[in-house]
Design an enzyme around this catalytic site. Sequence first.
Site, mmCIF file in Angstrom:
data_model
loop_
_atom_site.group_PDB
_atom_site.id
_atom_site.type_symbol
_atom_site.label_atom_id
_atom_site.label_comp_id
_atom_site.label_asym_id
_atom_site.label_seq_id
_atom_site.Cartn_x
_atom_site.Cartn_y
_atom_site.Cartn_z
ATOM 1 N N HIS A 186 -0.430 1.205 -0.075
ATOM 2 C CA HIS A 186 0.570 0.394 0.617
ATOM 3 C C HIS A 186 1.819 1.247 0.862
ATOM 4 O O HIS A 186 2.316 1.922 -0.026
ATOM 5 C CB HIS A 186 0.942 -0.818 -0.234
ATOM 6 C CG HIS A 186 1.835 -1.792 0.477
ATOM 7 N ND1 HIS A 186 1.343 -2.881 1.152
ATOM 8 C CD2 HIS A 186 3.180 -1.836 0.632
ATOM 9 C CE1 HIS A 186 2.341 -3.557 1.683
ATOM 10 N NE2 HIS A 186 3.476 -2.935 1.376
ATOM 11 N N SER A 223 4.330 -4.807 6.020
ATOM 12 C CA SER A 223 4.522 -5.463 4.735
ATOM 13 C C SER A 223 5.303 -6.773 4.897
ATOM 14 O O SER A 223 4.827 -7.699 5.550
ATOM 15 C CB SER A 223 5.207 -4.499 3.765
ATOM 16 O OG SER A 223 5.125 -4.955 2.452
ATOM 17 N N ASP A 242 -4.097 -1.121 -2.087
ATOM 18 C CA ASP A 242 -2.982 -2.010 -1.752
ATOM 19 C C ASP A 242 -3.215 -3.371 -2.383
ATOM 20 O O ASP A 242 -4.256 -4.000 -2.138
ATOM 21 C CB ASP A 242 -2.881 -2.146 -0.226
ATOM 22 C CG ASP A 242 -1.707 -2.997 0.234
ATOM 23 O OD1 ASP A 242 -0.995 -3.568 -0.616
ATOM 24 O OD2 ASP A 242 -1.496 -3.085 1.456
#
Length: 315
Positions: A288, A163, A258
Amino acid sequence: MPVTLDPDAAAVFKAFQEAGRPPYETLTPQEAREFYLAGRPVTNPEPPELKSVEPLSIPAPHGSIPARVYTPQAPRLSGGLAPCLVFFHGGGWVIGDLDSHDVVCRKLADEGELIVISVDYRLAPEHKFPAAVDDAIAATKWIAENANELGIDAGRLTVGGDSAGGNLAAVVAIAARDGNGPAISGQVLIYPAIDFAMTHPSHSEPETSILLTHTVIKWFRDHYLNGTADVQDWRASPARAATPIGLPPACVLTAGADPLRDECDEYADRLKEAGVAVTYRHFPGQFHGFFTMGKLLQQANVAACEIGLWLKALK
């Protein structure tokens, strides 16, 4: 794009909903950090046994950057030196730390048979952009310059993260290519944040607003960036770098549910078109953040194993 969660991912999402966990955007950054860290024991798998886990302090212009060195039982040695993955944790540049991603780093060290050094870069909003970038670049350069003392083969140095950490890894790879860092042999980009414009379709699809919701992404962005002008800066949005030509091989991992899915896909495609060797792995039924949830999601462990195999295949 229609998204159907895998049964275990759907069960996790339902459990989070029923638990009534407060949205991050309703919390202060400090409250969000504590809440994020407190949830880790519920989702983290059992960590593998390593040879050692040691603290490290990396000198930096502002003082020092805390880090942690993970050495597996049987690292792949060449001339007595092991390959190394410099890892940057996720958390929207606002939350997360060495402890939140401790198990992930242990698993990557074990699966990749290499040393992992996790970097605790400065967080926003106390330290806004580009503080995290500066720390990531400084830490990577220092590790390369002190590789022998750390037992690391500087010729087998990779960067990676999930991320926000994937964003930092991509930025470090670009900076290194352009002369601001050491030679990087590979980059592990786990559903990285690549473009702060947030205009790709997956940013507005309700099916992708699962745990990382569209609202909380904006909360992270507003804490991290100084203003809209930062969106155009490639150090914030690596997709906006002039060219991806000459970047190191990449392992790109994405999830179907996501908001960052489409920008990750586009970046992987741009890397390929520029002649960069890309190993792309898509998990259509996951959301995610799934990579850190190996206790609840078997696909997280599959992903860690595949990343380990990719790392071992690098020269």
